[in-house]
Design a protein around this motif. Structure first.
Motif, mmCIF file in Angstrom:
data_model
loop_
_atom_site.group_PDB
_atom_site.id
_atom_site.type_symbol
_atom_site.label_atom_id
_atom_site.label_comp_id
_atom_site.label_asym_id
_atom_site.label_seq_id
_atom_site.Cartn_x
_atom_site.Cartn_y
_atom_site.Cartn_z
ATOM 1 N N ARG A 103 16.217 40.113 81.674
ATOM 2 C CA ARG A 103 14.583 40.600 80.937
ATOM 3 C C ARG A 103 14.781 39.615 79.955
ATOM 4 N NH1 ARG A 103 14.594 47.554 80.547
ATOM 5 N NH2 ARG A 103 15.399 47.761 82.660
ATOM 6 N N GLU A 105 14.443 39.459 76.650
ATOM 7 C CA GLU A 105 13.461 40.285 74.949
ATOM 8 C C GLU A 105 14.393 39.789 73.816
ATOM 9 O OE1 GLU A 105 14.438 44.141 75.977
ATOM 10 O OE2 GLU A 105 15.572 44.099 77.415
ATOM 11 N N ARG A 111 21.453 44.029 72.990
ATOM 12 C CA ARG A 111 20.701 44.038 74.037
ATOM 13 C C ARG A 111 20.501 42.385 74.207
ATOM 14 N NH1 ARG A 111 15.921 46.693 74.409
ATOM 15 N NH2 ARG A 111 16.327 47.954 72.945
ATOM 16 N N PHE A 115 22.146 41.653 81.314
ATOM 17 C CA PHE A 115 23.012 42.206 80.915
ATOM 18 C C PHE A 115 23.606 43.004 81.969
ATOM 19 C CE2 PHE A 115 19.741 45.828 81.596
ATOM 20 C CZ PHE A 115 18.941 44.933 81.364
ATOM 21 N N GLN A 117 24.361 47.060 84.699
ATOM 22 C CA GLN A 117 24.029 48.181 84.727
ATOM 23 C C GLN A 117 24.968 48.434 86.012
ATOM 24 O OE1 GLN A 117 19.855 48.550 85.769
ATOM 25 N NE2 GLN A 117 19.698 48.980 83.420
ATOM 26 N N ARG A 248 10.313 57.765 78.602
ATOM 27 C CA ARG A 248 10.792 56.264 79.298
ATOM 28 C C ARG A 248 9.101 55.316 79.248
ATOM 29 N NH1 ARG A 248 14.505 55.083 79.436
ATOM 30 N NH2 ARG A 248 14.496 54.576 81.690
ATOM 31 N N GLN A 268 20.061 50.097 68.869
ATOM 32 C CA GLN A 268 20.394 49.770 70.042
ATOM 33 C C GLN A 268 20.822 51.489 70.716
ATOM 34 O OE1 GLN A 268 17.512 47.928 71.180
ATOM 35 N NE2 GLN A 268 19.240 47.044 69.374
ATOM 36 N N CYS A 272 22.330 55.547 79.234
ATOM 37 C CA CYS A 272 22.073 55.281 79.722
ATOM 38 C C CYS A 272 20.920 56.702 79.994
ATOM 39 C CB CYS A 272 23.344 56.540 80.816
ATOM 40 S SG CYS A 272 22.781 57.690 82.346
ATOM 41 N N ALA A 273 20.246 55.687 81.132
ATOM 42 C CA ALA A 273 18.988 56.930 81.386
ATOM 43 C C ALA A 273 18.617 56.287 82.281
ATOM 44 C CB ALA A 273 17.986 55.492 80.625
ATOM 45 N N ALA A 295 20.482 54.733 85.599
ATOM 46 C CA ALA A 295 21.154 53.427 85.326
ATOM 47 C C ALA A 295 21.996 53.591 83.847
ATOM 48 C CB ALA A 295 20.389 52.213 85.950
ATOM 49 N N MET A 296 23.476 52.960 83.674
ATOM 50 C CA MET A 296 23.728 52.523 82.282
ATOM 51 C C MET A 296 23.729 51.261 82.546
ATOM 52 S SD MET A 296 26.872 54.929 83.621
ATOM 53 C CE MET A 296 27.213 53.881 85.401
ATOM 54 N N GLY A 297 24.194 50.957 80.728
ATOM 55 C CA GLY A 297 23.573 49.575 80.481
ATOM 56 C C GLY A 297 25.754 49.611 80.135
ATOM 57 N N ARG A 300 26.677 48.103 76.403
ATOM 58 C CA ARG A 300 26.538 48.717 75.842
ATOM 59 C C ARG A 300 27.941 49.604 75.483
ATOM 60 N NH1 ARG A 300 19.958 50.105 75.250
ATOM 61 N NH2 ARG A 300 20.063 48.020 75.360
HETATM 62 P P1 ATP Z 1 15.594 50.457 75.346
HETATM 63 O O1 ATP Z 1 15.009 51.412 74.932
HETATM 64 O O2 ATP Z 1 17.432 50.325 75.222
HETATM 65 O O3 ATP Z 1 14.775 49.122 76.353
HETATM 66 P P2 ATP Z 1 15.414 50.443 78.312
HETATM 67 O O4 ATP Z 1 14.446 52.162 78.763
HETATM 68 O O5 ATP Z 1 14.114 49.724 78.703
HETATM 69 O O6 ATP Z 1 15.829 50.526 76.682
HETATM 70 P P3 ATP Z 1 15.963 50.692 81.025
HETATM 71 O O7 ATP Z 1 15.003 50.358 81.464
HETATM 72 O O8 ATP Z 1 16.400 52.734 81.264
HETATM 73 O O9 ATP Z 1 16.389 50.814 79.877
HETATM 74 O O10 ATP Z 1 17.801 50.573 80.749
HETATM 75 C C1 ATP Z 1 18.879 50.769 81.661
HETATM 76 C C2 ATP Z 1 20.403 50.895 80.667
HETATM 77 O O11 ATP Z 1 20.277 49.842 80.616
HETATM 78 C C3 ATP Z 1 20.239 51.109 78.668
HETATM 79 O O12 ATP Z 1 20.056 52.705 78.395
HETATM 80 C C4 ATP Z 1 20.598 50.566 77.778
HETATM 81 O O13 ATP Z 1 21.948 50.746 78.326
HETATM 82 C C5 ATP Z 1 20.682 48.830 79.269
HETATM 83 N N1 ATP Z 1 19.671 47.947 78.650
HETATM 84 C C6 ATP Z 1 18.245 48.190 79.637
HETATM 85 N N2 ATP Z 1 17.854 46.906 78.697
HETATM 86 C C7 ATP Z 1 18.761 46.499 78.055
HETATM 87 C C8 ATP Z 1 19.122 44.309 77.640
HETATM 88 N N3 ATP Z 1 17.741 43.720 77.469
HETATM 89 N N4 ATP Z 1 20.500 44.542 77.182
HETATM 90 C C9 ATP Z 1 21.116 44.838 77.346
HETATM 91 N N5 ATP Z 1 21.050 46.613 77.536
HETATM 92 C C10 ATP Z 1 19.873 46.494 78.128
#
Ligand code: ATP
Ligand code: MG
Length: 423
Positions: A103, A105, A111, A115, A117, A248, A268, A272-273, A295-297, A300
């Motif tokens: 991504r 970002e 972040r 990354f 997952q 979400r 951050q 996990c979401a 999914a989990m990052g 993190r």
């Molecule tokens: P955030 O609110 O941190 O932007 P998100 O809602 O975009 O998270 P999801 O798409 O639900 O994240 O992805 C699931 C998990 O992946 C997140 O909970 C986080 O732990 C991890 N994650 C998401 N984006 C990143 C990133 N750019 N770098 C590292 N970990 C990430």
């Protein structure tokens, strides 16, 4: 995009093997998916008006002029594969995947642009039992990893129709308070109003707290699903906080959504979401199939593991270092090392390469973190012995025959005991 260096990889490996073991214990099968998919797939699933699709995707044209994208998440590809491979026809599936996501970002702590997952998806189950199972899997992860202090936030988004009706009411409310909104929220109001609830701006927190709640707009089926889930979590002793503002960022969710958050990683906070996405399979051309996933990052989680135990064993390169002073004996040393590895497959044996005086080789042995240095000097070669030097214990060095070494190595590496101590 980060390099993960050898002093970090042991922690990653430990994390990955724990997750793999837990997933196996719940009967989930691993699916390996391509990193690149058609751009269209992400637009259709994640939604055109989302941060990911609007500004975070790495999109490019290939040589045929097809628009492709580095996957920003795993669910879309998993659903695509499930439909294409016929995994979703009259059957249920419990799947998981792992790997890098991309991504574009703004990089900051926790972040990144590439990354990793681990994601879990269950297809073909409509009831709250599977919702509870997925949440229990995630709770088991934290237990198995020894990560405490994560809290579970839970909400329900109901069905698309219920959300549609609620949306109108939310728009009315927000429009009535248009002056108080910030620029971002005004923009979201016109494009994706539910996302206003997701705002992190403290200035409008009160306004948002006063907004109508989606929970109050749900029909009895949706409520029942949510209440049963809460009941199952209660029985499993999993504590949660119902957070009506948890919506979400992705478009495809319905009913259950959840997030595990921590206060240890600064801004951050989401580790996990996930949530239910009952409409997605049909939307992509498959048969109507209920589904839920999370999914989990991993970055993190690695950060949390490190913070949990700052002295976390980052592993040493080797257990045993084989020093050989005579370059003519290289072949002999290699053969000996091979026999040792055959009998001791879990032992890391580092062979000195590139020659050097014995003192220098012992220094290298020390730096490698090895417990033992094995020395093949001219006398040892002559007598078909090897000298054993204990680098971490105050034990006298000893001589052992080359023939016995492979079988004795395990004992030499074990803690000192009267049996193998030399007086
Ligand atoms: P955030 O609110 O941190 O932007 P998100 O809602 O975009 O998270 P999801 O798409 O639900 O994240 O992805 C699931 C998990 O992946 C997140 O909970 C986080 O732990 C991890 N994650 C998401 N984006 C990143 C990133 N750019 N770098 C590292 N970990 C990430
Ligand atoms: Mg994000």
């Amino acid at each position: 995009m980060n390099d993960i260096l050898p002093d970090q990889t042991p922690l990653w490996q430990q994390l990955e093997s724990t997750l793999t073991r837990v997933l196996h214990s719940y009967g989930y099968g691993e699916i390996r998916l391509p990193i690149v998919e058609k751009t269209e797939l992400f637009k259709r699933t994640i939604g055109e008006v989302t941060d990911i699709v609007e500004k975070e995707m790495y999109t490019f044209e290939d040589r045929n002029g097809d628009s492709l994208t580095l996957r920003p998440e795993g669910t879309a590809g998993c659903v695509r594969a499930g439909i294409e491979q016929g995994l979703l026809h009259n059957q249920t599936q419990r799947l998981w995947y792992r790997g890098p996501m991309f991504r574009h970002e703004r990089p900051q702590k926790g972040r990144y642009r590439q990354f990793h997952q681990v994601g879990v998806e269950a297809f073909g189950f409509a009831g709250p039992d599977i919702d509870a199972e997925l949440i229990m899997i995630s709770a088991r992860f934290w237990k198995a990893l020894g990560i405490g202090h994560l809290s579970l936030e839970l909400n329900t988004l109901g069905t698309a129709e219920e959300r549609g009706r609620y949306r109108l009411e939310l728009i009315n409310y927000l429009q009535a308070h248009h002056q108080q909104l910030d620029d971002e929220s005004r923009d979201r109001l016109t494009r994706n109003p539910l996302r206003v609830l997701d705002s992190k701006n403290p200035d409008i927190a009160e306004l948002i707290a006063g907004a109508p709640a989606l929970l109050d707009h749900l029909g009895s089926d949706s409520r029942g699903h949510f209440e049963q889930l809460c009941g199952l979590l209660d029985q499993a002793d999993i504590r949660y906080r119902i957070n009506p503002r948890l919506v979400r960022g992705l478009d495809y969710y319905s009913h259950t959504v959840f997030e595990w958050v921590t206060d240890r990683l600064g801004a951050q906070s989401a580790v996990c979401a996930g949530g239910r996405y009952d409409g997605l399979v049909a939307q992509l051309g498959g048969r109507e199939t209920p589904a839920i996933g999370f999914a989990m990052g991993l970055e993190r989680l690695v950060a949390l593991l490190q913070e949990e135990d700052e002295t976390a064993d980052t592993g040493s390169q080797a257990d045993v270092y084989l020093a050989v002073t005579d370059s003519d004996a290289t072949g002999l040393a290699m053969g000996l090392a091979e026999r040792c590895r055959e009998q001791n497959p879990d032992t890391a044996i580092l062979l000195n390469c590139g020659g050097g005086a014995l003192g220098k080789q012992i220094k290298r042995a020390d730096r490698s973190g090895a417990r033992l240095a094995l020395i093949l000097g001219p006398d040892e070669i002559e007598q078909q012995n090897v000298q054993v030097k204990f680098l971490r214990d105050s034990r006298a060095q000893l001589m052992i025959s080359q023939q016995d070494l492979p079988t004795e190595l395990g004992k030499l590496l074990a803690s000192p005991s009267p049996n193998n101590r030399i007086d």
